[in-house]
Every structure is written in structure tokens, then in C-alpha cells.
Scaffold this motif. Structure first.
Motif, PDB file in Angstrom:
ATOM      1  N   GLU A 196      -1.017  14.469  -6.524  1.00 42.52           N
ATOM      2  CA  GLU A 196      -1.440  13.066  -6.581  1.00 42.52           C
ATOM      3  C   GLU A 196      -1.378  12.416  -5.212  1.00 42.52           C
ATOM      4  N   GLU A 197      -0.389  12.780  -4.412  1.00 44.15           N
ATOM      5  CA  GLU A 197      -0.287  12.200  -3.076  1.00 44.15           C
ATOM      6  C   GLU A 197      -1.429  12.686  -2.183  1.00 44.15           C
ATOM      7  N   GLN A 198      -1.836  13.934  -2.351  1.00 46.89           N
ATOM      8  CA  GLN A 198      -2.979  14.434  -1.587  1.00 46.89           C
ATOM      9  C   GLN A 198      -4.259  13.677  -1.943  1.00 46.89           C
ATOM     10  N   LEU A 200      -4.359  10.620  -3.087  1.00 49.61           N
ATOM     11  CA  LEU A 200      -4.195   9.286  -2.497  1.00 49.61           C
ATOM     12  C   LEU A 200      -4.622   9.286  -1.034  1.00 49.61           C
ATOM     13  N   LEU A 222       6.348   8.354  -0.759  1.00 53.74           N
ATOM     14  CA  LEU A 222       5.755   9.677  -0.925  1.00 53.74           C
ATOM     15  C   LEU A 222       6.841  10.736  -0.824  1.00 53.74           C
ATOM     16  N   THR A 223       6.681  11.806  -1.578  1.00 51.74           N
ATOM     17  CA  THR A 223       7.768  12.768  -1.730  1.00 51.74           C
ATOM     18  C   THR A 223       7.851  13.783  -0.609  1.00 51.74           C
ATOM     19  N   HIS A 227       3.122  14.112   3.899  1.00 51.17           N
ATOM     20  CA  HIS A 227       2.339  13.074   3.232  1.00 51.17           C
ATOM     21  C   HIS A 227       2.772  11.690   3.706  1.00 51.17           C
ATOM     22  N   TRP A 231       0.355   9.007   5.673  1.00 50.57           N
ATOM     23  CA  TRP A 231       0.146   7.616   5.231  1.00 50.57           C
ATOM     24  C   TRP A 231       0.438   6.648   6.377  1.00 50.57           C
ATOM     25  N   TRP A 282      -3.729   5.529  -7.329  1.00 54.08           N
ATOM     26  CA  TRP A 282      -2.809   6.556  -6.863  1.00 54.08           C
ATOM     27  C   TRP A 282      -1.618   5.954  -6.136  1.00 54.08           C
ATOM     28  N   ALA A 286       2.315   6.568  -7.109  1.00 57.17           N
ATOM     29  CA  ALA A 286       3.350   6.960  -6.147  1.00 57.17           C
ATOM     30  C   ALA A 286       4.512   5.975  -6.152  1.00 57.17           C
ATOM     31  N   SER A 290       8.418   6.603  -7.107  1.00 54.74           N
ATOM     32  CA  SER A 290       9.471   6.226  -6.180  1.00 54.74           C
ATOM     33  C   SER A 290      10.503   5.324  -6.849  1.00 54.74           C
TER      34      SER A 290
END
Length: 372
Positions: A196-198, A200, A222-223, A227, A231, A282, A286, A290
Motif C-alpha cells: 500500500e505504501e508503494q 501511495l 510509513l513502515t 518509503h 515521501w 492511501w 497509512a 500508524s
């Protein structure tokens, strides 16, 4: 013939010795059984403040039964028998010999208020443990239909416990728990979070005008470190009004040293080339992840503090409030992201000091004085 152990004989060594609070409760109950009038000096505790069902039942009986006449109480055990009978109605196993043991192990009946304060402090620690455990469990419960709202409600319940403890034990400045805080937890599903972060990052690269619509999203939400760094690259380029596409983001990443960990430029370009959906969607996903992670970490920090018996109630309050501040910060960002922020209260206009008179008469008076 070798000795055959009884069924439960091997388990006796596994029984943990009583904690200090057990002996404190014994001393307090012994003082009250010996001198029931000392109950007037005891405050801040109830039956559920005790660590065992037997002690809770005895305290409930002591506080509900009419107190005996001191002279009669010194001569016979009638009142003690009433206490034992009443307590047995709530828990089994109590004996008259245990009541006499309680009286014998009490060092100084006059110290009953101090013993009660110790019982109250230990009960506060157990309450904090329970509230922290509820928060951790709720943050992990993936079956909740409204996970964020439920987690925030548990956080509020935990904060209410902390406030109540603070009212009973006002915190002292600078007294922090000595317990080492646990490490932040990993995402429940790292693969899903990374995917999902990719998306985003790719969507923000494809639609850079939408980056400014998510000011509530921070890199720490973001984890993965890569990433989070990408950002930062996107938000920096948007802030400087520079062109944004996979190449410019890759160059910014190189300038910031994000490729020093071995990340290949081709992998970064492929990651940024598959947009889908919207940046807001997205980003909110995230942020939700978090928030739940921060809530769990907060619960584990407070649980670790409460699990350490060396921490005083003062330290527990200071440590818990510092941990809860992290939830308060992410809650504010969540409210802005979802449009659920409470309306701002208008502050009353500041009271101004009275100035010099501005009437015509006053102006004329000043002119007259000036010509004299």
C-alpha cells in the motif's frame, strides 16, 4: 520402593512467593481486626483494592459490620466470628486461625493509614496494567468494524485511569519511570503495508498536485525507512514547486542518501511507476495503520511501567502521560484527515485596559490645559 509424589506435590515449588503487597494487606487487615476503630483513619481503598479474594472479602466484612464495643472486643471474639461468617459468604477457605494470624503479623496497628496507602498504590498499578492491556488487545483486534474509534475510546479510558491516579498521587516534577520502554511493534501484515505504501508513493508521483492535500501524513507513518525517505523527497519537491516524476524523485533520493543502503535505482523507478486510486485514500490507510501501531506501543510502554513494582504511582503517572501524548498527536492528525476534528471554541475577546477619554469634552479640556 521409591517415593511416589502426590499429584500436586511437584507443583508446590512452582508457586510464586507472595508479593510485598500481600504482607502489607495482612498487616492492614490485622490492624483493623485488632482495633476496628482505626477504620476511621483509613481512606482511599475499597474491597476491590486488595490483591486476593480472601482479603477483599475480609475488608468488605470489616467495613460493613457494625463496630464492636472496644471493651467487649477486648474480652471475646464475637465480632471476629461475625467477620469470619460474613467473609465466608463471599469466599471459601477462610478460617478463624487465619484471622488470628493476621492480627499476629501486624507490626503496629497504629500504622494502618500507611498500610492503606501502600494498598492503594499497588491497586493503582494493577488498574493501570489492566487498562493498558485492554488498549493493546483492542489495537490488535482486526475484527473491529471501527477500529480507530474503538482504540481511541480505550485510550481515553486509559487516560481517565491515569487522571484518577494522579488525583490520588499528584506527580512530582522530573520523576520518570526507570523501566526501559519496549521497542516499537512491526506492522501486523508487513507485506500489505509495504504494498500500500508503494502505491501511495507511485500515485503521489503521478499526481503531485494531490500531495498538498495530505499535510497530516508524516514520513514516520510509513513502515519502511525507504518509503519514509521517498515521501520526504516528494513533499520536499512539492514544497519547492519543482517538477515531480520518477526521475526527479530518484535524483532527490540520491541527494538525500536513500540509496546508500543498497536500494537499486531501477527498483525505485519501478516502484514509482504503478499508481492506483488516490493519494488521500492511501494516505489515510497509512495514517490509520500508524495510529493503531502508536496505540499499541503506548499500551506496551505503560504496561512495562506498571509491570515494574519499583515504579511509584508518581512515576507511573508521569510516564503514562508522556506515552499518551503520542496518541493525542496522531489523533489530531487523524481528525484532520477524516474531517472529524472538533470545532474550535472561539476565545472571548481579551479585556483591554481603559484608555484616555476620547469624548469632545475631554479633548476640549486637554486643549484648555495646554494653553494655560
Amino acid at each position: 520402593m521409591p517415593h511416589a509424589p502426590e499429584p500436586d506435590e511437584d507443583d508446590l515449588d512452582a508457586i510464586a512467593p507472595p508479593q510485598p503487597v500481600f504482607h502489607v494487606e495482612q498487616a492492614l487487615l490485622g490492624a483493623l481486626l485488632l482495633d476496628p476503630h482505626r477504620l476511621d483513619d483509613v481512606s482511599g481503598i475499597a474491597a476491590d483494592s486488595f490483591s486476593t479474594a480472601a482479603h477483599a472479602a475480609l475488608y468488605a466484612a470489616i467495613t460493613t459490620l457494625p463496630r464492636p464495643d472496644p471493651a467487649e472486643h477486648a474480652k471475646n471474639t464475637k465480632w471476629l466470628d461475625h467477620v469470619l461468617t460474613t467473609a465466608r459468604g463471599q469466599t471459601r477457605g477462610l478460617t478463624a486461625s487465619y484471622l488470628h494470624t493476621l492480627i499476629q503479623v501486624c507490626p503496629w496497628p497504629s500504622h494502618a493509614p500507611a498500610y492503606a496507602r501502600m494498598v492503594e498504590a499497588e491497586h493503582a498499578r494493577r488498574r493501570l496494567q489492566t487498562a493498558a492491556e485492554h488498549l493493546i488487545h483492542t489495537a490488535h483486534d482486526v475484527s473491529l468494524p471501527h477500529s480507530v474509534q474503538t482504540v481511541l475510546a480505550e485510550a481515553d479510558a486509559l487516560a481517565a485511569v491515569v487522571d484518577d491516579i494522579a488525583a490520588r498521587f499528584p506527580p512530582r516534577a522530573g520523576v520518570l519511570p526507570r523501566t526501559t520502554a519496549p521497542s516499537p511493534p512491526t506492522a501486523p501484515d508487513p507485506a500489505e503495508a509495504a504494498e500500500e505504501e508503494q502505491i501511495l508513493l507511485a500515485t503521489a508521483t503521478a499526481y503531485p498536485c494531490d500531495i498538498n492535500s495530505v499535510p497530516w501524513l508524516l514520513p514516520d507513518d510509513l513502515t519502511l525507512p525507504l518509503h519514509a525517505g521517498l515521501w520526504q523527497c516528494l513533499t520536499a519537491l512539492a514544497r519547492r514547486n519543482e517538477p515531480i516524476d520518477p526521475i526527479t524523485v530518484l535524483w532527490e533520493a540520491q541527494q538525500r542518501g536513500l540509496l546508500d543502503d543498497g536500494s537499486e535505482p531501477g527498483e525505485v523507478l519501478r516502484m514509482l511507476a504503478e499508481p492506483a486510486g488516490s493519494v488521500e485514500h492511501w494516505g489515510e490507510r497509512a495514517l490509520q495503520r500508524s495510529l493503531l501501531a502508536i496505540a499499541e506501543h503506548t499500551g506496551r510502554r505503560i504496561e512495562a511501567y506498571a509491570d515494574d513494582p519499583a515504579n511509584t504511582p508518581f512515576q507511573l503517572v508521569v510516564g503514562a502521560r508522556r506515552a499518551l501524548a503520542d496518541i493525542a498527536a496522531v489523533r489530531t492528525r487523524w481528525q484532520h484527515a477524516t474531517g472529524t476534528a472538533p470545532p474550535q471554541r472561539r476565545r472571548p475577546a481579551p479585556t483591554t485596559r481603559a484608555g484616555p477619554p476620547t469624548t469632545t469634552a475631554a479633548n476640549a479640556a486637554r486643549s484648555t490645559r495646554a494653553t494655560r
